[in-house]
Design a protein around this motif. Structure first.
Motif, PDB file in Angstrom:
ATOM      1  N   ALA A 164      27.797  -5.734  64.668  1.00 20.92           N
ATOM      2  CA  ALA A 164      26.795  -5.995  63.639  1.00 20.92           C
ATOM      3  C   ALA A 164      27.363  -5.750  62.248  1.00 20.92           C
ATOM      4  O   ALA A 164      28.279  -4.941  62.072  1.00 20.92           O
ATOM      5  N   LEU A 165      26.820  -6.466  61.265  1.00 21.58           N
ATOM      6  CA  LEU A 165      27.277  -6.310  59.885  1.00 21.58           C
ATOM      7  C   LEU A 165      27.158  -4.867  59.430  1.00 21.58           C
ATOM      8  O   LEU A 165      28.000  -4.365  58.694  1.00 21.58           O
ATOM      9  N   LYS A 166      26.114  -4.180  59.897  1.00 22.04           N
ATOM     10  CA  LYS A 166      25.886  -2.828  59.386  1.00 22.04           C
ATOM     11  C   LYS A 166      26.977  -1.875  59.858  1.00 22.04           C
ATOM     12  O   LYS A 166      27.202  -0.844  59.240  1.00 22.04           O
ATOM     13  N   ASP A 167      27.681  -2.239  60.955  1.00 20.97           N
ATOM     14  CA  ASP A 167      28.775  -1.396  61.422  1.00 20.97           C
ATOM     15  C   ASP A 167      30.087  -1.740  60.741  1.00 20.97           C
ATOM     16  O   ASP A 167      31.090  -1.055  60.924  1.00 20.97           O
ATOM     17  N   ILE A 168      30.088  -2.844  59.995  1.00 21.69           N
ATOM     18  CA  ILE A 168      31.329  -3.269  59.338  1.00 21.69           C
ATOM     19  C   ILE A 168      31.305  -2.894  57.861  1.00 21.69           C
ATOM     20  O   ILE A 168      32.287  -2.382  57.329  1.00 21.69           O
ATOM     21  N   ALA A 169      30.172  -3.159  57.244  1.00 19.90           N
ATOM     22  CA  ALA A 169      30.088  -3.056  55.783  1.00 19.90           C
ATOM     23  C   ALA A 169      30.425  -1.651  55.292  1.00 19.90           C
ATOM     24  O   ALA A 169      30.025  -0.651  55.878  1.00 19.90           O
ATOM     25  N   GLU A 203      35.768  -5.650  52.742  1.00 19.15           N
ATOM     26  CA  GLU A 203      36.393  -4.343  52.678  1.00 19.15           C
ATOM     27  C   GLU A 203      36.399  -3.687  54.064  1.00 19.15           C
ATOM     28  O   GLU A 203      37.417  -3.141  54.505  1.00 19.15           O
ATOM     29  N   GLY A 204      35.250  -3.783  54.733  1.00 23.62           N
ATOM     30  CA  GLY A 204      35.138  -3.197  56.064  1.00 23.62           C
ATOM     31  C   GLY A 204      36.047  -3.895  57.067  1.00 23.62           C
ATOM     32  O   GLY A 204      36.631  -3.256  57.941  1.00 23.62           O
ATOM     33  N   PHE A 205      36.196  -5.206  56.913  1.00 20.16           N
ATOM     34  CA  PHE A 205      37.043  -5.975  57.821  1.00 20.16           C
ATOM     35  C   PHE A 205      38.497  -5.545  57.667  1.00 20.16           C
ATOM     36  O   PHE A 205      39.226  -5.394  58.651  1.00 20.16           O
ATOM     37  N   ALA A 206      38.925  -5.321  56.423  1.00 24.09           N
ATOM     38  CA  ALA A 206      40.306  -4.909  56.171  1.00 24.09           C
ATOM     39  C   ALA A 206      40.579  -3.548  56.790  1.00 24.09           C
ATOM     40  O   ALA A 206      41.690  -3.276  57.266  1.00 24.09           O
ATOM     41  N   LYS A 207      39.586  -2.675  56.800  1.00 31.33           N
ATOM     42  CA  LYS A 207      39.774  -1.318  57.311  1.00 31.33           C
ATOM     43  C   LYS A 207      39.896  -1.265  58.823  1.00 31.33           C
ATOM     44  O   LYS A 207      40.592  -0.430  59.363  1.00 31.33           O
ATOM     45  N   ASN A 208      39.163  -2.144  59.514  1.00 36.96           N
ATOM     46  CA  ASN A 208      39.086  -2.067  60.970  1.00 36.96           C
ATOM     47  C   ASN A 208      39.951  -3.157  61.604  1.00 36.96           C
ATOM     48  O   ASN A 208      39.612  -4.334  61.543  1.00 36.96           O
TER      49      ASN A 208
END
Lengths: 327, 122
Positions: A164-169, A203-208
């Protein structure tokens, strides 16, 4: 002074007049022809759905993944159980309806009352279920990104499970706020801003490292949606993504082509409207049964006519169920 | 044969038939749901006249259910031939016609999107 009487020479024959060649009363015949025309309306809707689906054959959502909620089972993947339950409720209310008609033929007022009551309850439960289904569909579950070409990008982890987006953002303070009347002088209306901005997702995508993008296109075997490699995902994210989509409305939805949501709202909505009017008509007839109107009239044909309409609603649902949820 | 709804005519009860039809409809629905969840590989991989075998099974089972609803619940089986044909044949003919032209057209547009020179996914 003879009265002018035209004789056709067909007196006493089936279509000579004065009898019922089709063996059904005027009211019942007209109900049948109304049902026929209504059936053609639904045929139009469902074939238009088929048309759009054939048009976007490679990128149509998989219904099992869209409608997988069940009340009180949060986060459990329950494809189709709920809609199967709804189908049962409607079929069962059809059974109680036909039992009411049957009791009417035998002039049993008490039985007709009971069965009509059960039918109305069944219809109301179905309507409530549909409202619940709609609210799940509108609010969405995982969220997705949309691209310049109006495609949808969804996120999955290494095992292919949706994320879910909320786990990425990655959330920062004071990003975007919804524009409301008390913050602007010339404000008339504004759209609600999503909680998550595209930047926070990037930003979240780059981190994970364990995140991949899933497109709407089917893979080579055709059974599942294609998952991009990490590099491809990054390039789609950088070059094509233009915004965040959460849930569904008439212009965009997180599940796939906007037309999918449009048809869902239109067809199940139109069917739901039929169920709603069916319930209202059933209630009117129910009170007439209680008041003894048909007992005095000597015939429960009115119950039969409303029964025809109610079965038709069930008949339509059988098709909607197949083409929206199964095929 | 024809349904006479005057009070003088006493009908015998059809409840047994009604419950039988309910059982048939329930079983068919359960089979559909199980097939829809499991989606057996050999059915989704075989294709027949442009569609997966599984989809054909769903459509045939749906028509089977529709037949029982119309014939048993809506008492089509007790109506005269003329009424039955006027309603059923008209509907089926127009539905087949509409489905045929719309799906053909949809498939054509799909081909244009796929093989045309304009990129739709930019």
């Amino acid at each position: 002074m003879d009265a002018t009487v035209v004789r056709t020479g067909t007196e006493g024959k089936t279509w000579g007049g004065g009898n019922q060649p089709l063996g059904a009363s005027y009211g019942k015949l007209m109900m049948w022809f109304f049902i026929l025309s209504d059936a053609l309306t639904f045929t139009g809707f469902l074939s238009a759905y088929g048309f759009s689906r054939f048009k976007f054959m490679d990128s149509w959502p998989i219904a099992d993944e869209v409608f997988n909620h069940f009340p009180f089972l949060h986060g459990v993947d329950a494809p189709m159980y709920y809609v199967a339950l709804m189908t049962f409720i409607l079929i069962f209310s059809s059974v109680t309806m036909v039992l009411a008609v049957d009791a009417g033929h035998q002039m049993k007022q008490g039985k007709v009352t009971t069965y009509m009551f059960l039918t109305i309850i069944g219809g109301l439960i179905f309507l409530g279920s549909q409202a619940w289904e709609w609210s799940n569909f509108i609010s969405g579950e995982y969220g997705a990104l949309k691209t310049k070409g109006d495609k949808i990008l969804q996120f999955v982890d290494g095992e292919g499970h949706r994320v879910a987006l909320k786990d990425i953002a990655v959330m920062h303070e004071s990003e975007l706020t919804t524009h409301t009347g008390n913050t602007g002088i010339w404000f008339e209306s504004g759209s609600t801003v999503s909680e998550y901005s595209l930047e926070s997702i990037k930003e979240g995508f780059a981190k994970n490292e364990n995140l991949f993008i899933r497109t709407l296109d089917f893979d080579e075997e055709g059974g599942e949606k294609k998952i991009l490699s990490r590099e491809e995902s990054q390039s789609w994210l950088d070059n094509n993504a233009i915004g965040v989509v959460e849930g569904a409305n008439l212009t965009e939805n997180e599940y796939g082509p906007p037309l999918f949501a449009d048809f869902f709202f239109f067809i199940t909505g139109f069917h739901g409207f039929h169920v709603f009017s069916g319930v209202i008509i059933n209630i009117i007839i129910f009170f007439n049964v209680i008041l003894g109107t048909y007992e005095r009239r000597g015939s429960y044909e009115m119950v039969e006519k409303v029964g025809l309409y109610w079965h038709f609603v069930d008949l339509v649902w059988v098709f909607v169920f197949t083409f929206f949820y199964l095929v | 044969m024809a349904h006479d709804s005057t009070a003088t005519h006493q009908h015998e009860s059809n409840t047994k038939r009604i419950w039988q039809v309910f059982a048939i409809l329930s079983v068919v629905t359960i089979v559909e749901v199980i097939l829809g969840i499991v989606r057996p590989g050999f059915l989704t991989e075989t294709s027949l006249v442009g569609m997966h075998l599984l989809n054909w099974i769903f459509i045939i089972l749906t028509l089977y259910k529709a037949y029982y609803i119309a014939w048993a619940f809506m008492h089509m089986e007790h109506e005269t031939k003329g009424l039955r044909r006027a309603v059923v044949w008209t509907g089926i003919f127009l539905a087949i016609y509409l489905i045929f032209i719309l799906l053909t057209e949809g498939d054509y547009i799909y081909e244009v999107y796929k093989n045309g020179y304009i990129a739709w996914d930019f």
